[in-house]
Design an enzyme around this catalytic site. Structure first.
Site, PDB file in Angstrom:
ATOM      1  CG  HIS A 186      26.648  32.922  41.484  1.00 37.95           C
ATOM      2  ND1 HIS A 186      27.557  32.748  40.827  1.00 37.95           N
ATOM      3  CD2 HIS A 186      27.039  34.113  42.215  1.00 37.95           C
ATOM      4  CE1 HIS A 186      28.591  33.624  41.003  1.00 37.95           C
ATOM      5  NE2 HIS A 186      28.298  34.357  41.885  1.00 37.95           N
ATOM      6  CD  GLU A 415      33.157  39.750  54.139  1.00 39.67           C
ATOM      7  OE1 GLU A 415      32.629  39.301  53.139  1.00 39.67           O
ATOM      8  OE2 GLU A 415      33.976  40.754  54.220  1.00 39.67           O
ATOM      9  CG  ASP A 439      33.340  35.234  51.651  1.00 40.28           C
ATOM     10  OD1 ASP A 439      33.609  34.252  51.230  1.00 40.28           O
ATOM     11  OD2 ASP A 439      33.087  36.497  51.252  1.00 40.28           O
ATOM     12  CB  CYS A 486      24.473  41.608  55.298  1.00 39.12           C
ATOM     13  SG  CYS A 486      26.308  41.552  55.359  1.00 39.12           S
TER      14      CYS A 486
END
Length: 556
Positions: A186, A415, A439, A486
């Site tokens: 994060h 992913e 991921d 992405c």
């Protein structure tokens, strides 16, 4: 004497300044007993502290906006978790003080997270931050957080909680360095959104003395302690050259010989739109819709609320491409109304599309809201499903889109390694692929994206990950369909060139990275990018892959 340390660079830029350390964590409260008649008063104190901290986190989120808001709202929900509060009150009832009860209850929950599988270990830092804030309020001591300073500085911390990262003042915090974290944590994602140079996973960062002058390079991950005048001059010259290159670069993304590579923005909600437009994004490559669902974990937002939020984003790109990811719940983003509470390993359980297929009314409402939001707009809307494992998943999603009357392209996120390995099969049911490299790396290497100890396996330069990207891109080319990236890999300018060489058709990233990627792509031909990609794949490690690509592009 100048020394050099190396961590993982996660946000571009150079910063030179003095070290300031993060405020120390709250000390463990004493384990003293209270009389039974004081229990009710202590329980009330605990509840007030919890509500105050939750309100503070929500307020910080409102100020920060965008993706940061979603992260902080999730922390506020964590603070108000009914089971945690009930545990606190039980401990007070048998004699604990409010602050000790909070400390012990959170410690118990922390152990549960750690035992639920490595994937949830990344939430431990967030949980510790919530605990510290509640205990600090109960003890009447200052909140842990960034230091007070009138002069700009470089922040050093073991790790940074989202509440601290989201509201960093870039006029004071020149950059930051942490001992923990990884390139997709994060804090790293929010640092890139802020445009603050940042380095994570640097062992011994906490040992840097307060006031020591350091220079950090957020691209290379290098920290120069007591830099010489020559090193300072070289870094400043490099930073000036980068700034000039960014200023000179504009327009659509393309290689020097005119091969177009649309540069899109990753956004977390309407609050991120302005920065994306300012950076020259050609559209949105990843619109994370989770932010709408975090206000109330007990129920999904109404169709009307969703429609209004989606339309706000779609209107900002009237002729552009907007790729919306439907709700990705589960694992580290649990929702009471959607995800099971008792999974032994949520990262490998009912997550993403699996959750939505188990609750078709939630998926249908979201798809219907997207259809309504796009009515009358010339925007090129595309909708994709998270965590697609195979063709059956892709078909189920495409069928749901058609049943909802959605006039848009339907796509699948890659992913899970199985989706990359069988990408041509998946593309029989959908019209595009989008590689979520964060991921995809996590599942390929069994390495939690939030755990600093395995950050080398989260490095998107890993040759095995590049192999999977190449397989998906080749499938797209064979089927005449697009295959974009992405994940955060697209935000690395050098890696963006390699991804282009692998055959990726678009790149989506945090808005702050778009100018860097645009300027770098414009320096090389498609053939150079292809040679760099081949050189990177021929190596055995992430470091070797990066060096090989750099050697090709620099003409060595």
């Amino acid at each position: 004497m100048e020394t050099t340390l190396r961590g993982v660079g996660v946000s571009h830029g150079v910063a030179i300044g003095e070290v300031r350390h993060m405020g120390t964590a709250v000390l463990e409260p004493p384990a003293k007993q209270i009389p039974a008649e004081e229990a009710e008063r202590e329980q009330a104190r605990a509840r007030r502290a919890v509500e105050a901290v939750a309100a503070d986190l929500m307020a910080r989120g409102n100020l920060a906006g965008g993706e940061a808001q979603a992260v902080l709202e999730a922390q506020a929900m964590m603070a108000q978790d009914p089971e945690l509060i009930a545990d606190v009150e039980r401990r007070i009832a048998v004699g604990s003080t409010a602050e000790r009860a909070v400390y012990d209850a959170f410690a118990s929950y922390r152990a549960l997270l750690a035992g639920a599988g490595e994937y949830l270990a990344g939430r431990v830092a967030d949980l510790d931050d919530v605990r510290n804030r509640i205990v600090a309020r109960l003890l009447g001591v200052p909140m842990p957080g960034v230091p007070d300073s009138d002069e700009p500085y470089i922040l050093i911390a073991r790790d940074l909680a989202p509440a601290d990262t989201a509201l960093l003042d870039p006029t004071l915090v020149l950059g930051f360095v942490t001992e923990e974290g990884g390139p997709t944590s994060h804090s790293a994602i929010l640092a890139r959104a802020l445009g603050v140079p940042a380095i994570v996973a640097l062992p011994g960062a906490g040992e840097l003395g307060e006031g020591t002058e350091i220079a950090i390079d957020g691209s290379s991950g290098e920290v120069f302690v007591d830099p010489s005048a020559e090193k300072r001059a070289a870094l400043e010259a490099d930073a000036a050259a980068r700034k000039a290159a960014l200023s000179a670069s504009s327009g659509p993304g393309a290689t020097s010989d005119g091969h177009t590579v649309p540069l899109l923005a990753n956004i977390g909600g309407p609050g991120d739109v302005a920065a994306a437009v300012e950076a020259g994004a050609e559209g949105v490559g990843l619109f994370r819709t989770e932010f709408l669902f975090l206000d109330d974990s007990a129920r999904a937002p109404s169709e009307e609320k969703q429609t209004a939020a989606y339309r706000q984003v779609l209107e900002a790109f009237p002729q552009g491409r907007v790729v919306v990811r439907v709700l990705d719940a589960g694992a580290d983003k649990p929702l009471d109304f959607l995800t099971p509470a008792d999974e032994p390993n949520p990262a490998l359980g009912v997550r993403g599309l699996r959750s939505l297929l188990d609750h078709p009314h939630v998926l249908r409402t979201q798809l219907t809201a997207l259809a309504r939001a796009a009515e009358g707009l010339p925007v090129h809307l595309e909708v994709m499903a998270p965590m697609v494992a195979d063709r059956a998943d892709a078909k189920a999603f495409a069928d749901a889109c058609r049943e909802a009357g959605l006039h848009a392209k339907f796509g699948a996120m890659v992913e899970i390694p199985s989706a990359a390995l069988r990408a041509r099969s998946v593309l029989q049911e959908v019209e595009f692929l989008s590689l979520g490299t964060n991921d995809l790396a996590q599942y390929t290497f069994a390495a939690d994206r939030q755990v600093g100890a395995v950050s080398r396996l989260q490095d998107p330069w890993q040759p095995a990950l590049l192999d999977l990207v190449a397989m998906a891109a080749e499938a797209g080319r064979a089927e005449g369909k697009s295959c974009g990236v992405c994940g955060e890999a697209a935000s690395d300018p050098l890696l963006a060139c390699v991804l282009t060489g692998l055959g990726v058709t678009s790149l989506s990233m945090g808005a702050a990275s778009i100018p860097y990627v645009r300027a770098t792509l414009a320096k090389y031909t498609l053939a150079q990018c292809e040679r760099a990609a081949a050189a990177a794949r021929a190596t055995e490690s992430a470091d070797e892959a990066r060096a090989a690509a750099q050697a090709v592009l620099s003409g060595e």
